[in-house]
Design an enzyme around this catalytic site. Structure first.
Site, PDB file in Angstrom:
ATOM      1  N   PHE A  63       0.779  -1.274  -0.136  1.00  0.00           N
ATOM      2  CA  PHE A  63      -0.033   0.008  -0.161  1.00  0.00           C
ATOM      3  C   PHE A  63       0.835   1.333  -0.080  1.00  0.00           C
ATOM      4  CE2 PHE A  63      -4.464  -1.737   1.698  1.00  0.00           C
ATOM      5  CZ  PHE A  63      -4.465  -2.436   0.213  1.00  0.00           C
ATOM      6  N   GLU A 146       8.137  -9.780   2.253  1.00  0.00           N
ATOM      7  CA  GLU A 146       8.746 -10.517   1.357  1.00  0.00           C
ATOM      8  C   GLU A 146      10.119 -10.653   1.914  1.00  0.00           C
ATOM      9  OE1 GLU A 146       7.980 -10.064  -3.103  1.00  0.00           O
ATOM     10  OE2 GLU A 146       6.753  -8.635  -1.990  1.00  0.00           O
ATOM     11  N   ASP A 313      -0.628  -9.227  -4.985  1.00  0.00           N
ATOM     12  CA  ASP A 313       0.928  -8.543  -5.113  1.00  0.00           C
ATOM     13  C   ASP A 313       0.453  -7.220  -5.549  1.00  0.00           C
ATOM     14  OD1 ASP A 313       3.509  -7.932  -5.107  1.00  0.00           O
ATOM     15  OD2 ASP A 313       3.875  -9.167  -6.815  1.00  0.00           O
ATOM     16  N   HIS A 317       2.093   1.858  -9.140  1.00  0.00           N
ATOM     17  CA  HIS A 317       2.936   2.784  -9.536  1.00  0.00           C
ATOM     18  C   HIS A 317       2.165   3.813 -10.174  1.00  0.00           C
ATOM     19  CE1 HIS A 317       6.766   0.788  -8.044  1.00  0.00           C
ATOM     20  NE2 HIS A 317       6.395  -0.238  -8.894  1.00  0.00           N
TER      21      HIS A 317
END
Length: 453
Positions: A63, A146, A313, A317
């Site tokens: 986020f 991750e 995922d 952008h």
């Protein structure tokens, strides 16, 4: 909390669809029956024959808040989740600052508490911060990851020695390690070889199937060496699925529960290298788009139980950032709002059964990430009323202009989606064609290592 009765609907119970009504009280599902007689209600929803299903749990979102709120923030990201039928998310650590210590974890939790309209968990990041992992666990990290084995957004990648050390610590904590498996040496060699190739397809060649599969194999060795629990993020390659299938086979044959689980992302299930021409640099993500052979393998693996979860995922952008050459564009695509709509279309097209879709978007994420202790992930009496009302006949074109992410675009432009008519989170309608929830209504769901302060 408003009491709600959903009438004229169908529910998926005992592995088949059947007519029912659903009563929601104090945020919980309190009754599922063919007919429910109640005297007083705050709200009745006439589903008009539409389905009432478990809402999605997306265990893989970025986020971008704090530090990159021009791309997304906790309010817009959670609104996007709710509009797509997701009522719980877990956010990864590659923000600015990264979520790798007490200060950064508490800062992100405070921001999310004030802004998220859906329930949420937070990952603890793994870099050179091995000594910080126990404190992140006590602060309520859902899991750790991750864990980047190769360079990606946020530059949090680690080497094999650091991964080995981290897995040893996480084993002692009984915490889940979530691994982004790509081999950095292979990546660097391929990128050097392709440095003058400016075609969008070069990104798939720069991180080929064996870049991921080699890292998966290496990670499995370290996971087994340390006796750790691990989850592979966004598996994309044909060969990686084969390795995971082998591990699951031997675990099952030995009569033990698998300690290694995995997820697929919608962009690896519903897009392929054939989409490079359409998407250009907007299709850049890590791992990259794969050929149809790998796409088919992923769908088979979801169906046969080799893979456990579908997670978006969601990595937005801005259009300006992506609208450059393939070497300069950042990796990542938005997806939290389109995960459930795409999966529902996959069911409609008989790519997987409805029950399996529910497993991989709700039941399994809750089980693997320990959210079932918060009454998540099960459509049954006594559990949280995290549900969606969807009409399978209402198929619409996905349009970036209609989505709620700050990104303002989608790699699934003009593809079919089935969006929810209603999203209900803990008994509250948060989406009915408009966002109905107040900022900050989402609850923090700490991991099992949480110690109250």
């Amino acid at each position: 909390m408003p009491d709600i009765l959903i009438k004229n609907t169908k529910v998926f119970v005992n592995n088949y669809l059947q007519p029912a009504e659903v009563l929601i009280e104090d945020g919980k599902i309190t009754k599922i029956a063919k007919e429910i007689d109640v005297q007083r209600l705050n709200q009745t929803i006439d589903a008009k024959g539409a389905l009432t299903l478990p809402a999605g749990i997306d265990v893989h979102v970025h986020f971008r808040d704090p530090g990159m709120t021009e791309k997304e923030d906790w309010y817009t990201g959670s609104c996007s989740a709710a509009a797509g039928g997701i009522t719980t998310v877990i956010d990864h650590p590659n923000t600015i600052p990264p979520t790798i210590d007490r200060k950064s974890f508490k800062e992100k939790r405070k921001i999310a508490n004030s802004n998220s309209i859906v329930d949420f968990g937070l990952y603890g990041g793994v870099t050179g911060n091995i000594e910080k992992l126990p404190e992140l666990w006590k602060l309520g990290a859902s899991a750790f990851g991750e864990i980047f084995m190769a360079e990606s957004t946020g530059a949090l990648n680690i080497d094999e020695k650091c991964l080995d050390e981290a897995l040893a610590v996480l084993k002692e904590l009984d915490a889940l390690a979530c691994i982004h498996a790509e081999d950095d040496k292979i990546r660097l060699e391929c990128e050097a070889f392709l440095k003058n190739d400016m075609s969008p397809e070069s990104h798939s060649k720069a991180r080929p199937n064996f870049c991921e599969a080699f890292a998966v194999e290496k990670a499995i060795e370290l996971i087994k060496k340390n006796g750790a629990k691990a989850h592979f993020c966004h598996i994309s390659a044909f060969e990686s699925v084969g390795l995971l299938r082998k591990e699951r086979y031997f675990a099952t044959k030995g009569g033990v529960s698998p300690t290694i689980t995995s997820e697929a992302a919608p962009h690896h299930l519903f897009l392929s290298t054939k989409d490079w021409e359409r998407l250009g640099s907007f299709g850049r993500m890590n791992p990259p788009l794969r050929d149809r052979r790998s796409v088919k393998m992923l769908l088979n693996a979801l169906n046969d139980g080799t893979m456990d979860i579908v997670a978006s995922d969601h990595a937005p952008h801005t259009e300006a950032e992506k609208d450059v050459d393939i070497k300069s564009a950042p990796s990542g695509v938005p997806g939290v709002e389109t995960l459930m709509p795409l999966m529902l279309v996959a069911v409609k097209r008989n790519l997987l059964p409805l029950g399996r879709m529910i497993d991989v978007t709700s039941k399994n994420p809750a089980r693997i990430f320990g959210l079932n202790r918060y009454s998540k992930g099960v459509f049954a009496e006594g559990y949280d009323a995290d549900i969606i009302v969807v009409d399978p006949g209402h198929v619409t074109e996905i349009k970036g202009d209609n989505l709620h992410s700050k990104a303002g675009w989608t790699p699934y432009e003009s593809m079919d989606g089935i969006f929810p008519e209603y999203t209900i989170a803990r008994g509250e309608v948060v989406w009915d064609g408009d966002i109905m929830a107040s900022r900050g209504r989402g609850n923090f769901l700490p991991g099992k290592g949480f110690e109250s302060e």
